[in-house]
Every structure is written in C-alpha cells, then in structure tokens.
Design a protein around this motif. Sequence first.
Motif, PDB file in Angstrom:
ATOM      1  N   PRO A 243       0.793  -1.244   0.000  1.00 48.57           N
ATOM      2  CA  PRO A 243       0.000   0.000   0.000  1.00 48.57           C
ATOM      3  C   PRO A 243       0.817   1.283   0.000  1.00 48.57           C
ATOM      4  CG  PRO A 243       0.111  -0.881   2.211  1.00 48.57           C
ATOM      5  CD  PRO A 243       0.858  -1.851   1.339  1.00 48.57           C
ATOM      6  N   THR A 244       1.784   1.381  -0.898  1.00 49.64           N
ATOM      7  CA  THR A 244       2.577   2.602  -0.946  1.00 49.64           C
ATOM      8  C   THR A 244       1.750   3.802  -1.400  1.00 49.64           C
ATOM      9  OG1 THR A 244       3.331   2.079  -3.194  1.00 49.64           O
ATOM     10  CG2 THR A 244       4.715   1.342  -1.374  1.00 49.64           C
ATOM     11  N   ARG A 245       0.827   3.590  -2.327  1.00 49.05           N
ATOM     12  CA  ARG A 245       0.036   4.724  -2.815  1.00 49.05           C
ATOM     13  C   ARG A 245      -0.972   5.185  -1.763  1.00 49.05           C
ATOM     14  NH1 ARG A 245       3.435   6.516  -5.935  1.00 49.05           N
ATOM     15  NH2 ARG A 245       1.911   7.853  -6.930  1.00 49.05           N
ATOM     16  N   ALA A 246      -1.543   4.231  -1.027  1.00 46.62           N
ATOM     17  CA  ALA A 246      -2.417   4.612   0.081  1.00 46.62           C
ATOM     18  C   ALA A 246      -1.639   5.402   1.130  1.00 46.62           C
ATOM     19  CB  ALA A 246      -3.052   3.371   0.704  1.00 46.62           C
ATOM     20  N   LEU A 247      -0.417   4.951   1.426  1.00 50.60           N
ATOM     21  CA  LEU A 247       0.454   5.673   2.353  1.00 50.60           C
ATOM     22  C   LEU A 247       0.629   7.116   1.909  1.00 50.60           C
ATOM     23  CD1 LEU A 247       2.781   5.522   4.646  1.00 50.60           C
ATOM     24  CD2 LEU A 247       4.306   5.220   2.687  1.00 50.60           C
ATOM     25  N   LEU A 248       0.932   7.313   0.625  1.00 45.19           N
ATOM     26  CA  LEU A 248       1.188   8.661   0.123  1.00 45.19           C
ATOM     27  C   LEU A 248      -0.080   9.504   0.074  1.00 45.19           C
ATOM     28  CD1 LEU A 248       3.760   7.822  -2.686  1.00 45.19           C
ATOM     29  CD2 LEU A 248       4.216   8.647  -0.364  1.00 45.19           C
ATOM     30  N   LEU A 249      -1.234   8.856  -0.151  1.00 44.26           N
ATOM     31  CA  LEU A 249      -2.497   9.595  -0.109  1.00 44.26           C
ATOM     32  C   LEU A 249      -2.780  10.092   1.303  1.00 44.26           C
ATOM     33  CD1 LEU A 249      -5.142  10.667  -1.252  1.00 44.26           C
ATOM     34  CD2 LEU A 249      -6.115   8.367  -0.998  1.00 44.26           C
ATOM     35  N   PHE A 250      -2.620   9.212   2.290  1.00 43.30           N
ATOM     36  CA  PHE A 250      -2.840   9.642   3.677  1.00 43.30           C
ATOM     37  C   PHE A 250      -1.872  10.764   4.052  1.00 43.30           C
ATOM     38  CE2 PHE A 250      -4.278   5.025   4.474  1.00 43.30           C
ATOM     39  CZ  PHE A 250      -5.603   5.339   4.209  1.00 43.30           C
ATOM     40  N   VAL A 307       8.890   3.499  -1.232  1.00 50.62           N
ATOM     41  CA  VAL A 307       9.245   3.384   0.183  1.00 50.62           C
ATOM     42  C   VAL A 307      10.619   3.995   0.442  1.00 50.62           C
ATOM     43  CG1 VAL A 307       9.746   1.763   2.055  1.00 50.62           C
ATOM     44  CG2 VAL A 307       7.754   1.400   0.594  1.00 50.62           C
ATOM     45  N   MET A 308      11.556   3.776  -0.466  1.00 48.99           N
ATOM     46  CA  MET A 308      12.889   4.362  -0.310  1.00 48.99           C
ATOM     47  C   MET A 308      12.814   5.880  -0.170  1.00 48.99           C
ATOM     48  SD  MET A 308      16.036   4.629  -2.986  1.00 48.99           S
ATOM     49  CE  MET A 308      15.544   6.315  -3.387  1.00 48.99           C
ATOM     50  N   GLN A 309      12.047   6.518  -1.054  1.00 49.41           N
ATOM     51  CA  GLN A 309      11.953   7.968  -1.007  1.00 49.41           C
ATOM     52  C   GLN A 309      11.180   8.454   0.213  1.00 49.41           C
ATOM     53  OE1 GLN A 309      11.441   8.372  -5.698  1.00 49.41           O
ATOM     54  NE2 GLN A 309      11.834  10.326  -4.730  1.00 49.41           N
ATOM     55  N   TYR A 310      10.215   7.666   0.651  1.00 49.96           N
ATOM     56  CA  TYR A 310       9.500   8.005   1.878  1.00 49.96           C
ATOM     57  C   TYR A 310      10.452   7.966   3.071  1.00 49.96           C
ATOM     58  CZ  TYR A 310       5.968   7.780   5.583  1.00 49.96           C
ATOM     59  OH  TYR A 310       5.200   8.023   6.707  1.00 49.96           O
ATOM     60  N   LEU A 311      11.289   6.942   3.140  1.00 45.75           N
ATOM     61  CA  LEU A 311      12.260   6.821   4.227  1.00 45.75           C
ATOM     62  C   LEU A 311      13.250   7.984   4.211  1.00 45.75           C
ATOM     63  CD1 LEU A 311      13.119   2.997   4.078  1.00 45.75           C
ATOM     64  CD2 LEU A 311      11.662   4.134   5.743  1.00 45.75           C
ATOM     65  N   LEU A 312      13.725   8.341   3.024  1.00 44.96           N
ATOM     66  CA  LEU A 312      14.670   9.452   2.919  1.00 44.96           C
ATOM     67  C   LEU A 312      14.090  10.733   3.508  1.00 44.96           C
ATOM     68  CD1 LEU A 312      16.125   9.019  -0.697  1.00 44.96           C
ATOM     69  CD2 LEU A 312      17.311   8.582   1.464  1.00 44.96           C
ATOM     70  N   ALA A 313      12.812  10.974   3.247  1.00 46.26           N
ATOM     71  CA  ALA A 313      12.182  12.210   3.709  1.00 46.26           C
ATOM     72  C   ALA A 313      11.810  12.146   5.189  1.00 46.26           C
ATOM     73  CB  ALA A 313      10.933  12.488   2.869  1.00 46.26           C
ATOM     74  N   ARG A 314      11.254  11.032   5.615  1.00 48.41           N
ATOM     75  CA  ARG A 314      10.728  10.968   6.990  1.00 48.41           C
ATOM     76  C   ARG A 314      11.814  10.691   8.023  1.00 48.41           C
ATOM     77  NH1 ARG A 314       5.943   6.927   9.312  1.00 48.41           N
ATOM     78  NH2 ARG A 314       6.416   7.310  11.517  1.00 48.41           N
ATOM     79  N   PHE A 315      12.802   9.899   7.647  1.00 51.15           N
ATOM     80  CA  PHE A 315      13.805   9.466   8.623  1.00 51.15           C
ATOM     81  C   PHE A 315      15.196   9.984   8.268  1.00 51.15           C
ATOM     82  CE2 PHE A 315      10.459   6.196   8.612  1.00 51.15           C
ATOM     83  CZ  PHE A 315      10.077   6.235   9.946  1.00 51.15           C
ATOM     84  N   HIS A 316      15.248  11.161   7.690  1.00 56.42           N
ATOM     85  CA  HIS A 316      16.523  11.732   7.247  1.00 56.42           C
ATOM     86  C   HIS A 316      17.529  11.756   8.400  1.00 56.42           C
ATOM     87  CE1 HIS A 316      19.238  14.160   4.850  1.00 56.42           C
ATOM     88  NE2 HIS A 316      19.380  14.968   5.884  1.00 56.42           N
ATOM     89  N   GLY A 317      18.699  11.200   8.147  1.00 56.60           N
ATOM     90  CA  GLY A 317      19.764  11.226   9.145  1.00 56.60           C
ATOM     91  C   GLY A 317      19.801  10.033  10.070  1.00 56.60           C
ATOM     92  N   LYS A 318      18.766   9.184  10.051  1.00 55.31           N
ATOM     93  CA  LYS A 318      18.763   7.991  10.908  1.00 55.31           C
ATOM     94  C   LYS A 318      19.530   6.874  10.192  1.00 55.31           C
ATOM     95  CE  LYS A 318      14.720   8.969  13.698  1.00 55.31           C
ATOM     96  NZ  LYS A 318      13.491   8.418  14.328  1.00 55.31           N
ATOM     97  N   LYS A 319      20.628   6.451  10.798  1.00 48.81           N
ATOM     98  CA  LYS A 319      21.563   5.569  10.106  1.00 48.81           C
ATOM     99  C   LYS A 319      20.924   4.272   9.637  1.00 48.81           C
ATOM    100  CE  LYS A 319      25.852   7.263  12.169  1.00 48.81           C
ATOM    101  NZ  LYS A 319      27.057   6.916  12.967  1.00 48.81           N
ATOM    102  N   ASP A 320      20.112   3.641  10.483  1.00 49.35           N
ATOM    103  CA  ASP A 320      19.528   2.355  10.091  1.00 49.35           C
ATOM    104  C   ASP A 320      18.577   2.521   8.922  1.00 49.35           C
ATOM    105  OD1 ASP A 320      17.760   3.785  11.722  1.00 49.35           O
ATOM    106  OD2 ASP A 320      16.783   1.966  12.475  1.00 49.35           O
ATOM    107  N   ARG A 321      17.817   3.617   8.922  1.00 50.26           N
ATOM    108  CA  ARG A 321      16.872   3.858   7.821  1.00 50.26           C
ATOM    109  C   ARG A 321      17.625   4.227   6.539  1.00 50.26           C
ATOM    110  NH1 ARG A 321      12.016   1.490   8.848  1.00 50.26           N
ATOM    111  NH2 ARG A 321      11.114   2.220  10.816  1.00 50.26           N
TER     112      ARG A 321
END
Length: 447
Positions: A243-250, A307-321
């Motif tokens: 559900p990546t598109r649902a994620l982005l809609l929300f 999901v990769m781009q979502y992680l880059l934006a939401r968890f910027h700077g978190k090493k594991d992400r």
Amino acid sequence: MIQVRKVLLAVLFCTVGISLSFGQSINIDSLCPPRPETAAVFKPEAYPAAVRPYREAALATYRYMMSLPAMTDLVKTGKPCQRYQHNAYVSKTHAAHIMAMLVLAKADPTQEKQAMKFAKASAEFLLSEMEPEDAPLAYWPPTYGRKPLEYNPETDGPYNRPAMVGNEPEGAVKYRGEVMLLYPANVGLAFVAYYEQTKDRRFLDAAIGIANTYLKTRRPDGSWSLKMKLATGEELGENTLVPTRALLLFKALADVTHKKAWRKAEKETFKWLDNNPLKDWNWDGQFEDIQPEEPYKNPTKYNALDVMQYLLARFHGKKDRMKTCKELLDFCEKRFVVWETPADRPDWPAPSVLEQYSCFTPIDSSSARMIEAYLAMYGTFGDSIYLEKAIALANTITRIQKESGRIPTFWDGVARNANLSIEQYDWLNCMASSAESLLMMDEVMKK
C-alpha cells in the motif's frame, strides 16, 4: 487461504536458512535472484551524451502529448478518445494526465492555461466516474472502463496483437468490474494536487472520500486485498496490496488538512510496510493488466522506490533507515538496470531499466523512476555516483526520443521501429513520467 499462504512462506524462509523472528537478514538473492541481463557494471565513460537539453526535451514531450486525440478528444467533447486503447484503464490514465499537466503548468508559464484545460478535463471526467457516496466502495473510480471502448474495425484497426479485444487490452476486458487498490489512491493523489493548484474544494472532498473508503475496507492485518469487486466490495484473489500509494495519499491529506486522523492513517500504513516488505522483501509487481503472481515470482521496483523515497524524507539522518534506503536502491538496480546491452538482447538500448519480471523489457518510465530515485539519493548523500547514473539514464531518454517529442514506451526494437515500440502501443502516463524526470534533471544540473 491467506493464512495457509503465510505458513508456506514461513516454511520457505526456514528451508533457505532465513528467520524473521530473530532479526536475521534475508538472503533475498535466493528468494528473488537477479537475472543475467542486469549483470553488467556501470561505466559512465561508455555512454553517449544527451542529444538535446533536458528541459527542451521535456517540453517537446508535453507539446506532443497535447497534440494527440488521446488527450484532445476529452477537452473538445467531454468524452475520452475511444481509439486510445489505454483509456480502458480509467483511473491510471486520467490520474496520470492530471499530474502531467499540473507539472507542465508550473514548469512553463506560457503553457499554463492550456495545460490546466487538459488537467480540468481529466479531473472532471474522473469525478463523474466515481462510485456514489452510499456505495460499498464510495468515491472510488473504476480501474477498468465500465463499458467497452467503441471500436470500428474499418477505421480503428486492426490491432495486430494477440492480447487485444477490439481496441481494448485483453486485461481490461477480463477484469472489467474489478478494482485494483493502487488506483483509487492514485486518483486521490491527483485530486489533492489539483486542489492545491486550483483551490477547487470538490476535489479535496473527493480525495477525502476515497481515503475514507480505504479506512473502511482496511483488513485487521493493516493492509488490503489487492483486488475487490467494485460493485460489492468483495475481496478477490489472495494477493495483498503493497500500500505505498495509500500511504502517500494519507500523507498528502495530512499535509493539506493538518488533520491528525490522516497522519495516524499514514503511520499505520507505514507500520504494515515496515513489518512486511521491509522485512520479507516481497516487492510484488502489482499491475492492472496482468494476473497477480505468487510471492517473489514477479518483483518490480516501483513500490520499493516509493518506500525508499519516503524513508529518505521521513527518517533523514537515521543511520539504520538510510542503510535500508541504500539496500532498496541496490535491490532495484541489481534486478532491473541494464548498464550494457546483453549479447542475446541486441534491441535493448543501454543504459535502460526493465519494468518487472513478468514484463522483463526496457520501459521509458522505468528509467524515469530510477532517475528520480538516484536524484533523491544524490540529494540526501551528495555522492556523485548517484548523479552520474541519473545522467546516463536521462541521456538515453533523449536519444530514444523522436523529433516530434514522442518518447516510446517500449524500447525493445525502438531503433528499428519494431516490436511494441511503435506509436500504437505508447502509454502516455509513461511518457509523462519520462518528461517529468527530465525536468528534474534540468533543475539539479542548474545547481
């Protein structure tokens, strides 16, 4: 049956020495191996330069698109072009047209008025196609046309392809009456973007209606069935939506409305992704025109890169992400990027990008999607290798592009104007994706 499938998947993990419960890493290559065609390495010095500037190429593509009956008929008559076969995919086609024209309107003020006419035509059409508010799947538009496209074999064909019925793709006929759950969210995202640009509240309300139906139909496990029957809401098949598109809609609704309920829905949807494909790496290819496959049979890069781009934006700077982002990009590159034309695939240009294992062929929007991903990684980490790879792929797009501005969808045979590379089989949503990626390249190269 779904529970049985989970048990079988768990057995599979055990047989290849994988344990999710103890946090061990998955040997994804044993579950979903790369194919020989993608084995070559990146050689930046080996690739020709662009044949025209990126912005010039992008704007030529948009002008070409706006000259086609596939888009002009709807503006002139209020009815989609019946000769354009991909109008059988109602949500995908028209949501993409909206997004393409919104991008153009911002990119080129001289084209803004005309572009917004096209965006409005597709937006109003989709609004008219939605299920009524008291329907089981309220506000959802159809994935496939409610009735066949009109077809006159004397003037509209013949379409010399086995997978066609009249002038409709066979899948659109076979699955008529079904809804694939990627596409209501795509329409919702297009409506939010259209609302932001026009302030026409009807489209934000429609997007909210679409999202509310996602919440109403969500399963206890946190995701959705991949397909449903549009008239009744009955779940179809065994596959689960990624559900990546649902994620982005929300997320889009949370950003626009500032309502906590949408942020909560976004976080809940990400939690499912975090606990499923980000653990088992089943990046299932989910396309409206093919039969869904068993786990790992038909991977694609699209949902993984979302999901990769979502992680880059939401968890910027978190090493594991950030480590996961690099793993996601590596997963996609190893399986889908062709850095060198394979000896047994002489019609494949290089570099190029393959779509999915069930359609293992170079597609223009696949290159566009990887360009976007490489630019996102470059913007985050500043490593020049990401920019170099994006440039190599973008330059190929300019070499494939025709003088008219047309960017063929299928690249196998494009040098000979053969196979599916001919104009008849173009997907305008793919062409728009390529144009947008070239605009992104232009912006990055200006910095």
